[in-house]
Design a protein around this motif. Structure first.
Motif, PDB file in Angstrom:
ATOM      1  N   GLU A 150      -2.402  17.042   0.980  1.00 18.82           N
ATOM      2  CA  GLU A 150      -2.088  18.101   0.018  1.00 18.82           C
ATOM      3  C   GLU A 150      -0.878  17.688  -0.797  1.00 18.82           C
ATOM      4  OE1 GLU A 150      -1.724  22.321   0.738  1.00 18.82           O
ATOM      5  OE2 GLU A 150      -3.272  22.095   2.291  1.00 18.82           O
ATOM      6  N   ILE A 151      -0.959  17.899  -2.085  1.00 19.33           N
ATOM      7  CA  ILE A 151       0.116  17.530  -3.001  1.00 19.33           C
ATOM      8  C   ILE A 151       0.842  18.807  -3.423  1.00 19.33           C
ATOM      9  CG2 ILE A 151       0.662  16.400  -5.190  1.00 19.33           C
ATOM     10  CD1 ILE A 151      -0.629  14.576  -3.005  1.00 19.33           C
ATOM     11  N   SER A 152       2.161  18.772  -3.370  1.00 18.20           N
ATOM     12  CA  SER A 152       2.940  19.957  -3.739  1.00 18.20           C
ATOM     13  C   SER A 152       2.920  20.138  -5.263  1.00 18.20           C
ATOM     14  CB  SER A 152       4.376  19.824  -3.246  1.00 18.20           C
ATOM     15  OG  SER A 152       5.070  18.846  -3.994  1.00 18.20           O
ATOM     16  N   PRO A 153       3.096  21.351  -5.737  1.00 17.54           N
ATOM     17  CA  PRO A 153       3.127  21.596  -7.187  1.00 17.54           C
ATOM     18  C   PRO A 153       4.269  20.841  -7.884  1.00 17.54           C
ATOM     19  CG  PRO A 153       2.999  23.665  -5.968  1.00 17.54           C
ATOM     20  CD  PRO A 153       3.201  22.577  -4.963  1.00 17.54           C
ATOM     21  N   ASP A 154       5.328  20.539  -7.139  1.00 18.50           N
ATOM     22  CA  ASP A 154       6.480  19.833  -7.718  1.00 18.50           C
ATOM     23  C   ASP A 154       6.282  18.323  -7.774  1.00 18.50           C
ATOM     24  OD1 ASP A 154       7.772  22.285  -7.925  1.00 18.50           O
ATOM     25  OD2 ASP A 154       8.651  22.073  -5.923  1.00 18.50           O
ATOM     26  N   PHE A 155       5.269  17.795  -7.070  1.00 19.32           N
ATOM     27  CA  PHE A 155       4.964  16.369  -6.976  1.00 19.32           C
ATOM     28  C   PHE A 155       6.230  15.566  -6.719  1.00 19.32           C
ATOM     29  CE2 PHE A 155       3.556  12.140  -8.357  1.00 19.32           C
ATOM     30  CZ  PHE A 155       2.453  12.035  -7.540  1.00 19.32           C
ATOM     31  N   THR A 156       6.637  15.586  -5.469  1.00 21.99           N
ATOM     32  CA  THR A 156       7.879  14.942  -5.042  1.00 21.99           C
ATOM     33  C   THR A 156       7.633  13.515  -4.554  1.00 21.99           C
ATOM     34  OG1 THR A 156       7.627  15.691  -2.777  1.00 21.99           O
ATOM     35  CG2 THR A 156       8.774  17.186  -4.300  1.00 21.99           C
ATOM     36  N   ILE A 157       8.706  12.829  -4.227  1.00 21.20           N
ATOM     37  CA  ILE A 157       8.612  11.482  -3.667  1.00 21.20           C
ATOM     38  C   ILE A 157       7.864  11.528  -2.334  1.00 21.20           C
ATOM     39  CG2 ILE A 157      10.819  11.512  -2.467  1.00 21.20           C
ATOM     40  CD1 ILE A 157       9.493   8.511  -4.400  1.00 21.20           C
ATOM     41  N   LYS A 158       7.990  12.627  -1.612  1.00 19.16           N
ATOM     42  CA  LYS A 158       7.262  12.806  -0.354  1.00 19.16           C
ATOM     43  C   LYS A 158       5.750  12.766  -0.607  1.00 19.16           C
ATOM     44  CE  LYS A 158       6.856  16.027   3.489  1.00 19.16           C
ATOM     45  NZ  LYS A 158       7.244  17.335   4.019  1.00 19.16           N
ATOM     46  N   ASP A 159       5.319  13.366  -1.707  1.00 19.23           N
ATOM     47  CA  ASP A 159       3.898  13.338  -2.080  1.00 19.23           C
ATOM     48  C   ASP A 159       3.439  11.914  -2.379  1.00 19.23           C
ATOM     49  OD1 ASP A 159       3.546  16.167  -1.933  1.00 19.23           O
ATOM     50  OD2 ASP A 159       4.446  16.353  -3.921  1.00 19.23           O
ATOM     51  N   ILE A 160       4.253  11.159  -3.071  1.00 17.67           N
ATOM     52  CA  ILE A 160       3.917   9.774  -3.401  1.00 17.67           C
ATOM     53  C   ILE A 160       3.769   8.955  -2.125  1.00 17.67           C
ATOM     54  CG2 ILE A 160       4.756   7.663  -4.503  1.00 17.67           C
ATOM     55  CD1 ILE A 160       6.070   9.549  -6.625  1.00 17.67           C
ATOM     56  N   HIS A 161       4.674   9.138  -1.183  1.00 19.57           N
ATOM     57  CA  HIS A 161       4.591   8.423   0.092  1.00 19.57           C
ATOM     58  C   HIS A 161       3.330   8.817   0.858  1.00 19.57           C
ATOM     59  CE1 HIS A 161       8.369   6.315  -0.100  1.00 19.57           C
ATOM     60  NE2 HIS A 161       8.998   7.429  -0.424  1.00 19.57           N
ATOM     61  N   ALA A 162       2.984  10.111   0.823  1.00 19.94           N
ATOM     62  CA  ALA A 162       1.784  10.584   1.525  1.00 19.94           C
ATOM     63  C   ALA A 162       0.526   9.980   0.905  1.00 19.94           C
ATOM     64  CB  ALA A 162       1.723  12.108   1.488  1.00 19.94           C
ATOM     65  N   ILE A 163       0.481   9.884  -0.413  1.00 23.18           N
ATOM     66  CA  ILE A 163      -0.672   9.290  -1.103  1.00 23.18           C
ATOM     67  C   ILE A 163      -0.788   7.808  -0.770  1.00 23.18           C
ATOM     68  CG2 ILE A 163      -1.615   8.661  -3.361  1.00 23.18           C
ATOM     69  CD1 ILE A 163      -0.365  11.327  -4.400  1.00 23.18           C
TER      70      ILE A 163
END
Length: 62
Positions: A9-22
């Motif tokens: 799941e990607i947060s609406p803010d698209f953080t660095i955490k999202d990039i790492h998860a992807i």
């Protein structure tokens, strides 16, 4: 072999955490894939993305 792992799941803010998860998700999906499997996956996903962009383009232009 390409593993069928659900996309994170990607947060609406698209953080660095999202990039790492992807990146981690993509690594886990493709870690045992052959070069041909990787190329086929890239082409398939690109076709899907292009189709979505074309749909968005045609629905937003009036």
């Amino acid at each position: 072999m390409i593993y069928d792992i659900p996309m994170p799941e990607i947060s609406p803010d698209f953080t660095i955490k999202d990039i790492h998860a992807i990146r981690e998700w993509n690594y886990e999906r493709l870690k045992d894939a052959t070069e041909d499997e990787r190329i086929s996956d890239i082409k398939r996903r690109a076709r899907e993305a292009k189709k979505q962009m074309d749909t968005m383009r045609h629905t937003s232009v009036k």
